[in-house]
Design a protein around this motif. Sequence first.
Motif, mmCIF file in Angstrom:
data_model
loop_
_atom_site.group_PDB
_atom_site.id
_atom_site.type_symbol
_atom_site.label_atom_id
_atom_site.label_comp_id
_atom_site.label_asym_id
_atom_site.label_seq_id
_atom_site.Cartn_x
_atom_site.Cartn_y
_atom_site.Cartn_z
ATOM 1 N N PHE A 6 41.729 157.666 -21.188
ATOM 2 C CA PHE A 6 40.482 157.589 -20.385
ATOM 3 C C PHE A 6 39.584 156.480 -21.467
ATOM 4 O O PHE A 6 39.428 156.890 -22.658
ATOM 5 N N ALA A 7 39.111 155.365 -20.926
ATOM 6 C CA ALA A 7 38.405 154.367 -21.798
ATOM 7 C C ALA A 7 36.927 154.518 -21.490
ATOM 8 O O ALA A 7 36.487 154.462 -20.274
ATOM 9 N N PHE A 38 40.857 162.530 -28.793
ATOM 10 C CA PHE A 38 39.737 161.395 -28.862
ATOM 11 C C PHE A 38 40.088 160.566 -30.170
ATOM 12 O O PHE A 38 39.638 161.274 -31.278
ATOM 13 N N LEU A 39 40.420 159.351 -30.099
ATOM 14 C CA LEU A 39 40.392 158.145 -31.345
ATOM 15 C C LEU A 39 39.067 157.671 -31.424
ATOM 16 O O LEU A 39 38.747 157.229 -30.350
ATOM 17 N N HIS A 65 48.835 155.891 -16.778
ATOM 18 C CA HIS A 65 47.680 155.088 -16.307
ATOM 19 C C HIS A 65 46.360 155.603 -16.987
ATOM 20 O O HIS A 65 46.253 156.665 -17.221
ATOM 21 N N CYS A 66 45.740 154.563 -17.149
ATOM 22 C CA CYS A 66 44.183 154.597 -17.679
ATOM 23 C C CYS A 66 43.166 154.354 -16.821
ATOM 24 O O CYS A 66 43.125 153.540 -15.973
ATOM 25 N N LEU A 67 41.829 155.170 -17.187
ATOM 26 C CA LEU A 67 40.776 155.191 -16.149
ATOM 27 C C LEU A 67 39.507 154.854 -17.001
ATOM 28 O O LEU A 67 39.327 155.442 -18.177
ATOM 29 N N TYR A 68 38.978 153.992 -16.506
ATOM 30 C CA TYR A 68 37.666 153.336 -17.291
ATOM 31 C C TYR A 68 36.496 154.378 -16.805
ATOM 32 O O TYR A 68 36.287 154.645 -15.728
ATOM 33 N N VAL A 69 35.717 154.834 -17.844
ATOM 34 C CA VAL A 69 34.544 156.213 -17.585
ATOM 35 C C VAL A 69 33.254 155.298 -17.976
ATOM 36 O O VAL A 69 32.859 155.766 -19.230
ATOM 37 N N GLU A 91 31.214 163.691 -20.586
ATOM 38 C CA GLU A 91 31.551 162.854 -19.493
ATOM 39 C C GLU A 91 33.351 162.543 -19.482
ATOM 40 O O GLU A 91 33.715 162.530 -18.472
ATOM 41 N N LEU A 92 33.593 162.363 -20.544
ATOM 42 C CA LEU A 92 35.084 161.979 -20.600
ATOM 43 C C LEU A 92 35.974 163.249 -20.246
ATOM 44 O O LEU A 92 36.821 163.102 -19.589
#
Length: 354
Positions: free
Chosen positions: A117-118, A88-89, A206-210, A103-104
């Motif tokens: 994950f964003a 986690f940055l 792939h990136c997912l918005y959370v 949640e992430l």
Amino acid sequence: MNSSHPLVSIIIPNWNGKHLLKSCLRSIGHQTFQNFSVTVVDNGSTDGSVSWLRTRYSDVGLVEFAENRGFGAGVNAGIRLSSSPFIFLLNNDTELDADCLDELVQTAMTWSGFDSFAPKMLNYFDRSLMDGAGDGMFRGGAGYRLGTFEVDDGRFDGVKPVFGCCAGAALYRRIFFEKTGLFDEDFFAYLEDVDLNLHACRLGLHCLYVPSARVFHMGSMTSGSRLNPFIVRLTTRNLLQVVAKNYPLSILLTQFPVILIYHLWWLSVCISNRLTYAYLMGILGGMKQLTAWICKRRKRLSVNGIAKPAFWSAVIESERDVMESILRRRRKAGRIIWPLVLYMRLFTGVPPCL
């Protein structure tokens, strides 16, 4: 904070940010999810950050550089030292909602087809305003946090795939960096996450918005104002580097006129803000690194990725999302940027809804 075998390694780059770290670290300590370690990478701070951390947060890992080596070098050092499945940055000018990490991590465990994950980023000072719902980009090489300065009115409450993460607050699977490599340290600051997002896209990651994971972001607290000579010089150089490193030759040739439009717009912004000299220094810096860019380009594009039409389609879709976000915000303010509307109609394939 630290766990002997943490599921998540939190890495925070810091440069003269002692006044910011207190709030950031306090919010991390209040997380409902606690299986993590924290490492602060200090880039040669002169404000007492290191001694303060040693006194107040002895359980926080500390990496010290003698000088400021930039964002990429800082986070890369933390990533290399970590062994957790998730990284986690986090920027030091942030504060986390209490269940942000939970949640992430829960989303990452559920959505196995995604590699990064964003979280939902909100304005620290006015928490009714968005700061970012994942990252998009212009094909000219610039990044944009989707939803920036838009009202958090429910539009951004759905989980959805996005082009990439803003590295100021992002969760990555370790395998993401094993596939992409680490951040390019030659960027020093600005657009290194755009560069990495582009490379990840070409590799089929792939990136997912959370949206249920919330981060409150101050913004521009280390570099100062949103537009200054330092930002303009590095941004100008790095815009060129993003394009030079990531686009196959066929795309560069066919898209050059459209890419040029963006760069001419950026030049006009610099001129209007009396930052022409900084812009020229950025161009000169890029010319000095041209040979190195060509070597990086060859190495990066030699790795097999998704088909070029699929890659470019993802870039155009991302640019469309960025423009729709900007136009929504401007429309609500009663200001429509007609050149942007024209650009969108001509080059993104979908007329904007006005």
